[in-house]
Design a protein around this motif. Structure first.
Motif, PDB file in Angstrom:
ATOM      1  N   CYS A 161      47.335  21.613 -21.329  1.00  0.00           N
ATOM      2  CA  CYS A 161      46.078  20.796 -21.951  1.00  0.00           C
ATOM      3  C   CYS A 161      46.542  20.225 -23.451  1.00  0.00           C
ATOM      4  O   CYS A 161      46.320  19.024 -23.369  1.00  0.00           O
ATOM      5  CB  CYS A 161      44.830  21.901 -22.330  1.00  0.00           C
ATOM      6  SG  CYS A 161      43.843  22.463 -21.045  1.00  0.00           S
ATOM      7  N   VAL A 162      47.368  21.023 -24.206  1.00  0.00           N
ATOM      8  CA  VAL A 162      47.827  20.350 -25.476  1.00  0.00           C
ATOM      9  C   VAL A 162      48.823  19.237 -25.060  1.00  0.00           C
ATOM     10  O   VAL A 162      48.734  18.335 -25.805  1.00  0.00           O
ATOM     11  CB  VAL A 162      48.124  21.584 -26.374  1.00  0.00           C
ATOM     12  CG1 VAL A 162      48.668  20.882 -27.651  1.00  0.00           C
ATOM     13  CG2 VAL A 162      47.188  22.563 -26.697  1.00  0.00           C
ATOM     14  N   VAL A 163      49.837  19.548 -24.284  1.00  0.00           N
ATOM     15  CA  VAL A 163      51.042  18.821 -24.125  1.00  0.00           C
ATOM     16  C   VAL A 163      50.243  17.192 -23.569  1.00  0.00           C
ATOM     17  O   VAL A 163      50.735  16.382 -23.788  1.00  0.00           O
ATOM     18  CB  VAL A 163      51.758  19.197 -22.977  1.00  0.00           C
ATOM     19  CG1 VAL A 163      52.771  18.170 -22.452  1.00  0.00           C
ATOM     20  CG2 VAL A 163      52.554  20.452 -23.919  1.00  0.00           C
ATOM     21  N   ALA A 164      49.428  17.479 -22.446  1.00  0.00           N
ATOM     22  CA  ALA A 164      48.635  16.540 -21.919  1.00  0.00           C
ATOM     23  C   ALA A 164      47.963  15.571 -22.941  1.00  0.00           C
ATOM     24  O   ALA A 164      48.223  14.177 -22.826  1.00  0.00           O
ATOM     25  CB  ALA A 164      47.968  16.798 -20.574  1.00  0.00           C
ATOM     26  N   THR A 165      47.304  16.138 -23.963  1.00  0.00           N
ATOM     27  CA  THR A 165      46.561  15.407 -24.667  1.00  0.00           C
ATOM     28  C   THR A 165      47.343  14.790 -25.449  1.00  0.00           C
ATOM     29  O   THR A 165      47.212  13.548 -26.024  1.00  0.00           O
ATOM     30  CB  THR A 165      45.568  16.218 -25.582  1.00  0.00           C
ATOM     31  OG1 THR A 165      44.802  16.957 -24.778  1.00  0.00           O
ATOM     32  CG2 THR A 165      44.580  15.559 -26.570  1.00  0.00           C
ATOM     33  N   LEU A 166      48.538  15.503 -26.036  1.00  0.00           N
ATOM     34  CA  LEU A 166      49.461  14.761 -27.104  1.00  0.00           C
ATOM     35  C   LEU A 166      50.225  13.449 -26.327  1.00  0.00           C
ATOM     36  O   LEU A 166      50.829  12.564 -27.253  1.00  0.00           O
ATOM     37  CB  LEU A 166      50.517  15.854 -27.708  1.00  0.00           C
ATOM     38  CG  LEU A 166      49.866  16.901 -28.485  1.00  0.00           C
ATOM     39  CD1 LEU A 166      50.764  18.110 -29.083  1.00  0.00           C
ATOM     40  CD2 LEU A 166      49.084  16.385 -29.770  1.00  0.00           C
TER      41      LEU A 166
END
Length: 310
Positions: A161-166
């Protein structure tokens, strides 16, 4: 699971049963090391899959397409029409003046569907994919147990989730800097902040968007424990996501809409106000936490009773 990974699992089990791990402190250390190794292994496997890389590629392409479309549309000097306050269109109207607003626009564009769909695919395949591939039983040979494996799967999904958003934010920032000017940022409230503070707000918004996907990740994990088919789990998760979003747009359901996990997703726009409005942001985080608790507990209960030999 490869033969080497299975061998490592069995070696860890032998260590746990050996005299070196007889003391309770040693046992806890072995379990801690295995838990970290399990999470590290899950992260490596997830981010090496071509499906994961393809999802990240699609997410990175969305800001590029939006930026190019806006550049072409405004090439004759015309401006982009703005929409409602705090929504995506309001950010779009600011992109040509400041490329940093492409970050907010891209997140607003991807949050309703692209980001949740990607998370739903990863979460839905987490347990069901292992089951359909026949590797689930080998994973559970290790001293990690079902609870640790489930936590590792959920933690991996949250990292995604964090990687995709970043990825979306970084792609939008790069495209915005290439196609549009950068400078001081005008907030929704009309005040001006420095570009550095604008970057900090962009990072906070990206983290708020990632946190908005906590409920989807828990729902997808629960669905994944209900079936042995990875494709069925992914399709069901994405189908539920679309259904909830449709229901959230029906006026007659206004009484229950605040309980839908997607209802406060666009509250991240309040981070671009001066001062910041925290009410809906807090409601969103609380709602995501509630979904994580409910569906995480349901996933744990279901997975604990799951017949992995079937």
């Amino acid at each position: 699971m490869s033969r080497a990974e299975i061998t490592d699992v069995r070696e860890m089990e032998d260590v746990r049963e050996s005299g070196d791990a007889r003391e309770s402190g040693d046992v806890r250390e072995v379990r801690r090391i295995w838990s970290l190794g399990l999470l590290r292994s899950e992260l490596g496997i997830t981010f090496r899959r071509w499906r994961t890389l393809a999802l990240l590629g699609v997410l990175a392409a969305v800001p590029i397409l939006v930026g190019i479309a806006l550049k072409i549309e405004t090439s004759d000097g015309s401006s982009v029409g703005g929409g409602g306050e705090g929504g995506g269109p309001a950010f779009i109207a600011q992109v040509t003046n400041n490329g940093l607003f492409l970050v907010f626009t891209a997140l607003a564009a991807t949050l309703p569907f692209f980001l949740p769909m990607a998370v739903g695919v990863v979460a839905g395949d987490s347990i069901a994919g292992e089951s359909s591939a026949g590797t689930l039983r080998y994973l559970l040979v290790a001293p990690a147990g079902r609870t640790r494996l489930l936590l590792a799967k959920y933690a991996t999904t949250m990292v995604f989730c964090v990687v995709a958003t970043l990825v979306v934010a970084a792609s939008a920032l790069a495209v915005g800097a290439l196609l549009f000017p950068l400078g001081e940022v005008t907030t929704i409230s009309g005040t001006r902040i420095s570009f550095g503070e604008g970057l900090l707000r962009a990072l906070l918004i990206a983290l708020a968007v990632a946190a908005s996907l906590i409920g989807v990740a828990a729902l997808g994990l629960f669905v994944s424990t209900m079936t042995s088919s990875g494709i069925a789990a992914m399709a069901t998760t994405v189908g539920l996501l679309i259904t909830i979003q449709i229901l959230d747009q029906i006026p007659q359901l206004h009484a229950i809409q605040p309980y839908f996990f997607s209802h406060y997703w666009l509250s991240f726009a309040d981070l671009m106000r001066e001062p910041v409005y925290w009410d809906e942001l807090v409601k969103n985080l609380g709602l995501q936490g509630l979904y994580a608790a409910v569906f995480g507990s349901a996933a744990w209960a279901r997975f604990g009773a799951k017949d992995i030999t079937a």
